[in-house]
Motif scaffolding. Sequence first.
Motif, short mmCIF file in Angstrom:
data_model
loop_
_atom_site.label_atom_id
_atom_site.label_comp_id
_atom_site.label_asym_id
_atom_site.label_seq_id
_atom_site.Cartn_x
_atom_site.Cartn_y
_atom_site.Cartn_z
N THR A 184 21.89 7.55 -12.16
CA THR A 184 21.71 8.19 -12.40
C THR A 184 20.75 9.70 -11.52
O THR A 184 20.72 9.18 -10.72
CB THR A 184 20.21 9.01 -13.63
OG1 THR A 184 19.20 8.15 -13.18
CG2 THR A 184 20.66 8.79 -15.50
N THR A 185 20.38 10.98 -11.27
CA THR A 185 19.85 11.63 -10.37
C THR A 185 18.75 10.67 -9.90
O THR A 185 17.96 10.82 -9.01
CB THR A 185 19.62 13.19 -10.35
OG1 THR A 185 20.78 13.50 -10.81
CG2 THR A 185 18.60 13.88 -9.43
N THR A 186 18.10 10.65 -11.28
CA THR A 186 16.63 10.01 -11.43
C THR A 186 16.85 9.08 -9.71
O THR A 186 15.60 8.42 -9.62
CB THR A 186 16.04 10.13 -12.49
OG1 THR A 186 16.03 10.65 -13.16
CG2 THR A 186 14.39 9.01 -12.62
N SER A 187 17.47 7.67 -10.74
CA SER A 187 17.29 7.15 -9.53
C SER A 187 18.00 6.92 -8.33
O SER A 187 17.54 6.22 -7.96
CB SER A 187 18.19 5.12 -10.92
OG SER A 187 20.09 6.12 -10.70
N LEU A 188 18.84 7.33 -8.30
CA LEU A 188 18.24 8.11 -6.21
C LEU A 188 17.99 8.75 -5.73
O LEU A 188 18.38 8.40 -4.39
CB LEU A 188 20.43 9.13 -6.83
CG LEU A 188 21.41 8.66 -7.33
CD1 LEU A 188 21.90 10.42 -7.05
CD2 LEU A 188 21.71 7.58 -6.13
N LEU A 189 16.70 9.50 -6.98
CA LEU A 189 15.59 9.93 -6.35
C LEU A 189 14.68 9.23 -5.95
O LEU A 189 13.72 9.17 -5.15
CB LEU A 189 15.47 11.31 -6.97
CG LEU A 189 15.93 12.25 -6.69
CD1 LEU A 189 15.25 13.34 -7.70
CD2 LEU A 189 16.12 12.71 -5.55
N ILE A 190 14.70 8.09 -6.98
CA ILE A 190 13.37 6.90 -6.40
C ILE A 190 13.55 5.94 -6.05
O ILE A 190 12.65 5.64 -4.94
CB ILE A 190 13.51 6.00 -8.17
CG1 ILE A 190 12.90 7.21 -8.69
CG2 ILE A 190 12.66 4.17 -7.56
CD1 ILE A 190 13.04 5.98 -10.44
N CYS A 191 14.28 5.66 -4.72
CA CYS A 191 15.00 4.42 -4.43
C CYS A 191 14.58 5.23 -2.51
O CYS A 191 13.38 4.48 -2.40
CB CYS A 191 16.15 4.22 -3.88
SG CYS A 191 16.54 2.78 -3.28
N PRO A 192 14.52 6.45 -2.64
CA PRO A 192 13.96 6.45 -0.59
C PRO A 192 11.72 7.21 -0.77
O PRO A 192 11.93 6.96 0.22
CB PRO A 192 14.24 8.20 -0.75
CG PRO A 192 15.74 8.16 -1.66
CD PRO A 192 15.45 7.31 -2.23
N LEU A 193 11.86 7.35 -1.92
CA LEU A 193 10.58 8.26 -2.69
C LEU A 193 10.05 6.40 -2.64
O LEU A 193 8.75 6.30 -2.01
CB LEU A 193 10.41 8.79 -3.81
CG LEU A 193 10.67 9.59 -3.62
CD1 LEU A 193 10.82 10.24 -5.01
CD2 LEU A 193 10.09 10.43 -2.76
N ALA A 194 10.41 5.43 -3.03
CA ALA A 194 9.70 3.80 -2.88
C ALA A 194 9.61 2.95 -1.77
O ALA A 194 8.73 2.48 -0.87
CB ALA A 194 10.63 2.30 -3.99
#
Length: 90
Positions: free
Chosen positions: A9-19
């Motif tokens: 999902t778009t959310t999981s695609l954004l979480i990795c670089p933020l983490a």
Amino acid sequence: MTNHPPNRTTTSLLICPLALGLCLTANLTAGHLLIQLISTAITALFSTIPADSLLTLLVLFLLTILEVAVAIIQACVFVFLLSLYLQENI
């Protein structure tokens, strides 16, 4: 049967670089806090025990060199992981 990567999902695609950014920030902040604490100790010790203050200043210098090395390594790891992440999702 083909081997497709799982849908993300778009959310999981954004979480990795933020983490990754959060980990990098935490590691660098910890080193800066330690340098600040040792600098404060040097200032407090200088008026009472100058010899210990000079020894602590040497420790601070070595810690600063270590902090620069850690910053370089963290930046390399961040770029490497981000490039792997982008290759996987583009």
